[in-house]
Design a protein around this motif. Structure first.
Motif, PDB file in Angstrom:
ATOM      1  N   THR A 103       0.848  -1.187   0.000  1.00 53.27           N
ATOM      2  CA  THR A 103       0.000   0.000   0.000  1.00 53.27           C
ATOM      3  C   THR A 103       0.884   1.237   0.000  1.00 53.27           C
ATOM      4  O   THR A 103       2.045   1.188   0.425  1.00 53.27           O
ATOM      5  CB  THR A 103      -0.906   0.037   1.241  1.00 53.27           C
ATOM      6  OG1 THR A 103      -0.086   0.068   2.425  1.00 53.27           O
ATOM      7  CG2 THR A 103      -1.819  -1.176   1.288  1.00 53.27           C
ATOM      8  N   PHE A 104       0.341   2.350  -0.484  1.00 52.92           N
ATOM      9  CA  PHE A 104       1.064   3.615  -0.447  1.00 52.92           C
ATOM     10  C   PHE A 104       0.088   4.733  -0.123  1.00 52.92           C
ATOM     11  O   PHE A 104      -1.116   4.642  -0.403  1.00 52.92           O
ATOM     12  CB  PHE A 104       1.785   3.899  -1.774  1.00 52.92           C
ATOM     13  CG  PHE A 104       0.896   3.930  -2.981  1.00 52.92           C
ATOM     14  CD1 PHE A 104       0.310   5.113  -3.404  1.00 52.92           C
ATOM     15  CD2 PHE A 104       0.638   2.762  -3.699  1.00 52.92           C
ATOM     16  CE1 PHE A 104      -0.512   5.146  -4.523  1.00 52.92           C
ATOM     17  CE2 PHE A 104      -0.187   2.783  -4.817  1.00 52.92           C
ATOM     18  CZ  PHE A 104      -0.763   3.984  -5.228  1.00 52.92           C
ATOM     19  N   ASP A 105       0.624   5.804   0.475  1.00 42.64           N
ATOM     20  CA  ASP A 105      -0.238   6.893   0.914  1.00 42.64           C
ATOM     21  C   ASP A 105       0.558   8.192   0.993  1.00 42.64           C
ATOM     22  O   ASP A 105       1.630   8.237   1.598  1.00 42.64           O
ATOM     23  CB  ASP A 105      -0.847   6.573   2.286  1.00 42.64           C
ATOM     24  CG  ASP A 105      -1.787   7.671   2.779  1.00 42.64           C
ATOM     25  OD1 ASP A 105      -2.559   8.188   1.957  1.00 42.64           O
ATOM     26  OD2 ASP A 105      -1.735   7.991   3.979  1.00 42.64           O
ATOM     27  N   MET A 106       0.073   9.220   0.325  1.00 46.62           N
ATOM     28  CA  MET A 106       0.604  10.574   0.460  1.00 46.62           C
ATOM     29  C   MET A 106      -0.571  11.463   0.827  1.00 46.62           C
ATOM     30  O   MET A 106      -1.391  11.813  -0.013  1.00 46.62           O
ATOM     31  CB  MET A 106       1.238  11.055  -0.838  1.00 46.62           C
ATOM     32  CG  MET A 106       2.054  12.323  -0.678  1.00 46.62           C
ATOM     33  SD  MET A 106       2.524  13.087  -2.258  1.00 46.62           S
ATOM     34  CE  MET A 106       1.018  13.994  -2.645  1.00 46.62           C
ATOM     35  N   PRO A 107      -0.709  11.837   2.115  1.00 46.49           N
ATOM     36  CA  PRO A 107      -1.950  12.448   2.588  1.00 46.49           C
ATOM     37  C   PRO A 107      -2.298  13.793   1.958  1.00 46.49           C
ATOM     38  O   PRO A 107      -3.422  14.006   1.516  1.00 46.49           O
ATOM     39  CB  PRO A 107      -1.711  12.598   4.100  1.00 46.49           C
ATOM     40  CG  PRO A 107      -0.599  11.663   4.415  1.00 46.49           C
ATOM     41  CD  PRO A 107       0.256  11.601   3.190  1.00 46.49           C
TER      42      PRO A 107
END
Length: 485
Positions: free
Chosen positions: A194-198
């Protein structure tokens, strides 16, 4: 006394075994590291090289140089400038065991053969600039990537670039950070994560941009060399922009709503099936909203071996290329794409746009398309006649008449205005040109309806076409493809 001697011997044997295992694991960690550098060390504009590797008994350190070559624009005299290179140096700390408990606090707990930490130690700017950057964003000096090599050879990794705020030359940047968690199976046969850049925010003197970031997941498996299938999903957040128009001096605003991309692929034997759905929330410009939109694509009967071979050829091309010149690479890639088309055509590939929908203030667009190639008919990119005979296709399109008229008006108005400015058209007033535009649009649409190229259906203009055995049927009428037929 004998029991003590026996216990001592057992302890010594355990220590010796652990020491031997540690030395063995350390050597294998180094071998794996150098193998990855050799395999992926040169790919297009990216070059990876080992600057140093200091092997220790319990801990080893290595430094990797990542160089990115960026082609420069031609100079004023027309001469092509040399490529500009930007380089970064990353330091890796390898703690090789075996480590029965792994490490805590970094989501890398559990038994491990080795643990790896990575941090940035320098980049191509001078040392003073690098120290200044670290002073402004101290988090960049800390390890940002942690990996655990498990006992079965799988690798679990976590990349964390912390959030930061930076102000320079009157511009303020707020970044919500970035997180990537991934797991690769032994020999890289499976990849999931998973990846996340808020969030990201940029505040300037003449404008502002706010983006709610991106997040997603992937779960892939290698079925043939360099050919991964599975599922993936990415969500792009809302983006708001406001800026001062230089001509009018007024504040302009724009909002791009969410964007979703979902993909699903699988292999049946050696044939690949691929589906992708794109959902666009829309974009609002000065109070007018374009969207939402949906696009659903399906591809079937794709030759997996051809795709795998193509991937390998592309990697070899980039690895062997000494220059990242776009025109040169396009010239070298074209034969590969032609060969890929030829190989894929033999498997009777089929492309279907199951759904196309896009809303606008002037009306909606809807459609669907299906295209299939018959490999037995000898489809070839370099043989148009054979390609037409092997092609089987059908398409349906519906466009709101108000939208069609609006697009036609804009095109004709721009052409007439440009001709008037160049002196190729009488100096008509804007009102006179507007009347001419209305007349031409009416004439064009009426002509298309009269020739059965379009069919009127209430508020919409529609067209339905099929192509098979070299024959085109449009709205129920057979049309000759060549003059004289």
């Amino acid at each position: 006394m004998k029991k003590f001697i026996v216990l001592a011997v057992i302890v010594l044997l355990c220590v010796a075994s652990w020491a031997g295992a540690t030395y063995f694991v350390g050597a294998n960690v180094q071998s794996r590291y150098t193998g990855l550098i050799d395999q992926y060390g040169h790919f297009g504009p990216f070059t990876l090289t080992t600057q140093s590797y200091d092997k220790g008994f319990l801990e080893s350190r290595a430094q990797t140089v990542v160089e990115i070559r960026v082609p420069q624009s031609p100079s004023e005299d027309g001469q092509e400038n040399a490529e500009d290179a930007v380089s970064f140096v990353f330091e890796h700390t390898f703690r090789h065991g075996p480590l029965p408990l792994g490490a805590s606090g970094q989501q890398t707990g559990g038994p491990a053969l080795a643990l790896v930490e990575t941090r940035l130690v320098s980049f191509s700017a001078d040392e003073e600039d690098f120290e200044k950057l670290l002073a402004e964003i101290p988090a960049l000096a800390e390890p940002f990537a942690f990996s655990k090599i498990a006992l079965d050879g799988s690798v679990r990794s976590r990349v964390t670039i912390p959030a930061f705020e930076n102000q320079s030359e009157g511009n303020l940047v707020r970044w919500g950070g970035f997180t990537l968690e991934s797991q690769a199976g032994p020999d890289m046969k499976t990849l999931m994560g998973t990846f996340d850049m808020p969030k990201m925010e940029l505040i300037m003197a003449d404008g502002r941009l706010t983006w709610n970031g991106i997040s997603g997941r992937f779960d892939l498996a290698e079925t043939l060399p360099m050919l991964y299938v599975g599922t993936s999903q990415a969500s792009f957040g809302v983006m708001d922009m406001s800026f001062i128009d230089k001509q009018s001096g007024q504040l302009k605003t724009m909002q791009m709503k969410g964007f979703e991309v979902a993909s699903d692929s699988s292999v049946d034997g050696t044939l690949v099936r691929y589906e992708q759905t794109l959902e666009f929330g829309g974009v609002t410009v000065e109070g007018e909203t374009f969207g939402p939109g949906v696009l659903e694509i399906e591809m079937n009967n794709l030759d997996g071996e051809a795709l795998s071979s193509f991937q390998g050829q592309v990697q070899d091309l980039y690895r062997d290329s000494d220059s990242f010149n776009p025109e040169e690479l396009v010239g070298r890639m074209l034969p590969l794409y032609l060969q890929l088309f030829q190989n894929l055509a033999a498997g009777n590939p089929e492309l279907t746009i199951r759904k196309l929908h896009f809303a606008t203030p002037q009306g909606d667009v809807d459609g669907r398309v299906r295209v299939k190639l018959d490999g037995n008919a000898g489809a070839a990119a370099g043989n148009p006649a054979a390609l037409l005979q092997s092609l089987d296709a059908e398409a349906d399109l519906s466009v709101a008449e108000s939208l069609a008229r609006s697009l036609a008006k804009d095109t004709i108005r721009q052409n007439l205005m440009g001709a008037r400015e160049r002196g190729d058209f009488p100096p008509y007033s804007d009102e006179e040109i507007a009347n001419l535009v209305e007349q031409q649009v009416d004439g064009q649409i009426d002509g298309l309806l009269a020739q059965n190229f379009l069919v009127s259906d209430g508020a919409n203009l529609k067209a339905s076409a099929t192509f098979s055995n070299g024959e085109l049927v449009l709205n129920g009428t057979l049309l000759p493809l060549f003059q004289g037929q």
